[in-house]
Design a protein around this motif. Structure first.
Motif, short mmCIF file in Angstrom:
data_model
loop_
_atom_site.label_atom_id
_atom_site.label_comp_id
_atom_site.label_asym_id
_atom_site.label_seq_id
_atom_site.Cartn_x
_atom_site.Cartn_y
_atom_site.Cartn_z
N ILE A 171 -16.85 44.14 -6.00
CA ILE A 171 -16.52 43.74 -4.63
C ILE A 171 -17.76 43.86 -3.76
N MET A 172 -18.06 42.80 -3.02
CA MET A 172 -19.24 42.82 -2.14
C MET A 172 -18.91 42.12 -0.83
N GLU A 173 -19.82 42.22 0.13
CA GLU A 173 -19.59 41.53 1.41
C GLU A 173 -19.94 40.06 1.25
N GLY A 174 -19.09 39.18 1.79
CA GLY A 174 -19.45 37.77 1.86
C GLY A 174 -20.63 37.66 2.80
N GLY A 175 -21.56 36.75 2.51
CA GLY A 175 -22.71 36.61 3.38
C GLY A 175 -23.71 37.73 3.22
N ALA A 176 -23.73 38.34 2.03
CA ALA A 176 -24.76 39.37 1.77
C ALA A 176 -26.12 38.68 1.70
N PHE A 177 -27.18 39.45 1.85
CA PHE A 177 -28.53 38.90 1.72
C PHE A 177 -28.63 38.18 0.37
N LYS A 223 -17.46 33.55 -10.65
CA LYS A 223 -16.32 33.14 -9.80
C LYS A 223 -15.13 34.07 -9.98
N GLU A 224 -14.99 34.60 -11.19
CA GLU A 224 -13.87 35.53 -11.42
C GLU A 224 -14.26 36.99 -11.18
N ALA A 225 -15.50 37.29 -11.50
CA ALA A 225 -15.87 38.71 -11.50
C ALA A 225 -16.33 39.21 -10.13
N ILE A 226 -16.70 38.29 -9.23
CA ILE A 226 -17.21 38.76 -7.92
C ILE A 226 -16.19 38.44 -6.83
N ILE A 227 -15.79 39.49 -6.14
CA ILE A 227 -14.87 39.30 -5.00
C ILE A 227 -15.66 39.51 -3.73
N GLU A 228 -15.77 38.46 -2.93
CA GLU A 228 -16.50 38.58 -1.65
C GLU A 228 -15.49 38.76 -0.53
N VAL A 229 -15.68 39.80 0.25
CA VAL A 229 -14.79 40.01 1.40
C VAL A 229 -15.40 39.28 2.59
N ILE A 230 -14.62 38.40 3.20
CA ILE A 230 -15.18 37.61 4.31
C ILE A 230 -14.42 37.89 5.62
N PRO A 231 -15.07 37.63 6.74
CA PRO A 231 -14.38 37.85 8.02
C PRO A 231 -13.17 36.91 8.17
N ARG A 232 -12.22 37.31 8.99
CA ARG A 232 -11.07 36.44 9.25
C ARG A 232 -11.53 35.18 10.00
N THR A 233 -10.72 34.14 9.90
CA THR A 233 -11.07 32.89 10.58
C THR A 233 -11.32 33.16 12.07
N GLY A 234 -12.42 32.62 12.55
CA GLY A 234 -12.76 32.77 13.97
C GLY A 234 -13.46 34.09 14.28
N GLU A 235 -13.65 34.96 13.27
CA GLU A 235 -14.34 36.23 13.51
C GLU A 235 -15.68 36.24 12.78
#
Ligand SMILES: Cc1ncc(COP(=O)(O)O)c(C=O)c1O
Length: 429
Positions: A125-131, A150-162
């Protein structure tokens, strides 16, 4: 707070860290020092850098190979002095940190040890938009283990509009995937938004899910106080050329929590410099790691870049309590936020949107600013006033006041310049 020169000067007059400004070299703009707000990218050169470098060059000239064991600071043990100075900056014990290599290389070496997929527990699990370097490193590690990113990496992204990530969403993703995550790996502060993640909470959530938790502290080390040991972070690494002023391509630091010191099952990409120090030169077969973070070293110690890091670490040491320095940093950045909002008021609409969280506990020195109109022209306008920040595509200006060398007057002048640029670019339509 007041948007006046008198207010800014009064803050500077009562600032106990103001004297540290004179220990750095500033680039020049029309014979004046630049107002340098780019420590998030490359910190300024400490004046002592040339001296420490010269000293090492002298040792090399005077001792040549004997320098490894002779002289005032034998190279063989030089890194130990740095370990002592690095440890308080990241809330670690000296044995848990080591200066070596560069950041992305260390991310790889640490993932070799701490990304150990087993059965269905193989995800990261990593942040979406990481360096991007972190994205590429993680992707390539996952592929190296035979998984599809695509299966092994889960990117957490901000909610729509945030723009920024909510901690609850990060925790939710960790809990949702709790049987499948091997590793949670985030940047301590996101390079683009300047958001400082809730490191302790995320580390705990990762551990509760049975995962290993690591941090890339490129934008956090030397900027915000972190407590890697107390938070039981498994591993971390950082570059030292941003807030720690060690020069372009400067040496990286790693952290490995002492709880892993005795673990014989960790993979390592080994090299002779990670071998038990007392027996390294016996040149024996069969790798036995030195205990602590030093056991992750691969190649021989990089004395020249280390000496530059040393020059800067000495300034941190002389500045004393890091929490006090952070206190100045909080106020400087709040003042920057204030003067930007004053410009917004002056031009009667929200030309500048600061996407970095306004909560000081969720940010370090950096503010990431989206200019509603003519963003790049604003950035170039600042340059013409001798104010150096940085521009990140597609539309963010990053400005980072650094408490060791920026003043409140720097911030006041930045606000004034933004106001004049606005008058020129927006009001003269
Ligand atoms: C968050 C982050 N990770 C990785 C890197 C890459 O560092 P290096 O080129 O030293 O490996 C950077 C560089 O700015 C960064 O900001």
């Amino acid at each position: 707070m007041e948007n006046t020169l008198a207010f800014a000067k009064a803050q500077d007059n009562s600032d106990k860290f103001a004297k540290f400004r004179s220990r750095f070299l500033f680039p020049k703009h029309n014979d004046r020092d630049y107002i340098y707000l780019c420590g998030n990218s490359l910190g300024l050169q400490p004046k002592a850098a040339r001296e420490v470098l010269g000293k090492q060059l002298d040792y090399w000239a005077d001792f040549a190979v004997e320098g490894w064991f002779d002289g005032e600071e034998p190279w063989m043990f030089y890194h130990k002095e740095l370990k002592k100075l690095m440890a308080p900056i990241v809330g670690a014990m000296p044995a848990e940190v080591c200066p070596m290599n560069t950041l992305t290389v260390n991310l790889h070496l640490l993932m070799v040890s701490f990304y150990q997929p087993k059965g269905k527990r193989y995800k990261i699990i990593m942040e979406g938009g990481a360096f991007p370097s972190d994205q590429y490193a993680i992707e390539s590690q996952v592929k190296f283990h035979g998984f599809d990113p695509k299966e092994a990496i889960i990117e957490v992204i901000p909610r729509t509009g945030e723009n920024i990530l909510r901690t609850e969403d990060i925790i939710h993703q960790i809990e949702l995937n709790k049987d499948e995550i091997a590793l949670v790996l985030f940047g301590g502060i996101n390079y683009y938004t300047g958001q400082w993640y809730e490191m302790e909470t995320i580390t705990k959530a990762g551990h509760d899910a049975g995962a290993i938790v690591g941090w890339d502290l490129a934008h956090a080390a030397g900027n915000v106080p972190v407590k890697l040991h107390d938070w039981k972070v498994d591993f971390a690494c950082w570059c030292s050329y941003k807030y720690q002023n060690s020069g372009p391509g400067g040496i990286s630091g790693i952290f490995v929590h002492e709880k892993h010191f005795g673990n014989q099952t960790l993979n390592r990409f080994a090299g002779w410099w990670g071998y038990q120090e007392s027996k390294r030169f016996k040149m024996e077969k069969g790798f036995i790691p030195e205990s602590g973070a030093d056991g992750w070293q691969v190649s021989c110690t990089q004395v020249i870049p280390m000496s530059l890091y040393h020059a800067s670490l000495q300034i941190f040491e002389d500045a004393g309590d890091f929490n006090e320095l952070r206190n100045k940093s909080i106020h400087l950045t709040q003042y920057l936020e204030f003067v930007i909002n004053e410009v917004n008021k002056d031009i009667d609409f929200k030309q500048f949107k600061i996407i970095t969280p306004s909560d000081v506990a969720s940010r370090g020195a950096q503010l990431s600013i989206i200019a509603n109109q003519k963003g790049k022209e604003f950035f170039d306008g600042l340059l013409s006033y001798g104010i150096l920040g940085d521009w990140r595509e597609p539309n963010v200006i990053r400005l980072s006041p650094v408490p060791l060398y920026n003043s409140f007057e720097d911030i006041f002048q930045t606000g004034l310049a933004l106001k004049e640029i606005s008058n020129r670019l927006l009001k003269s339509k």
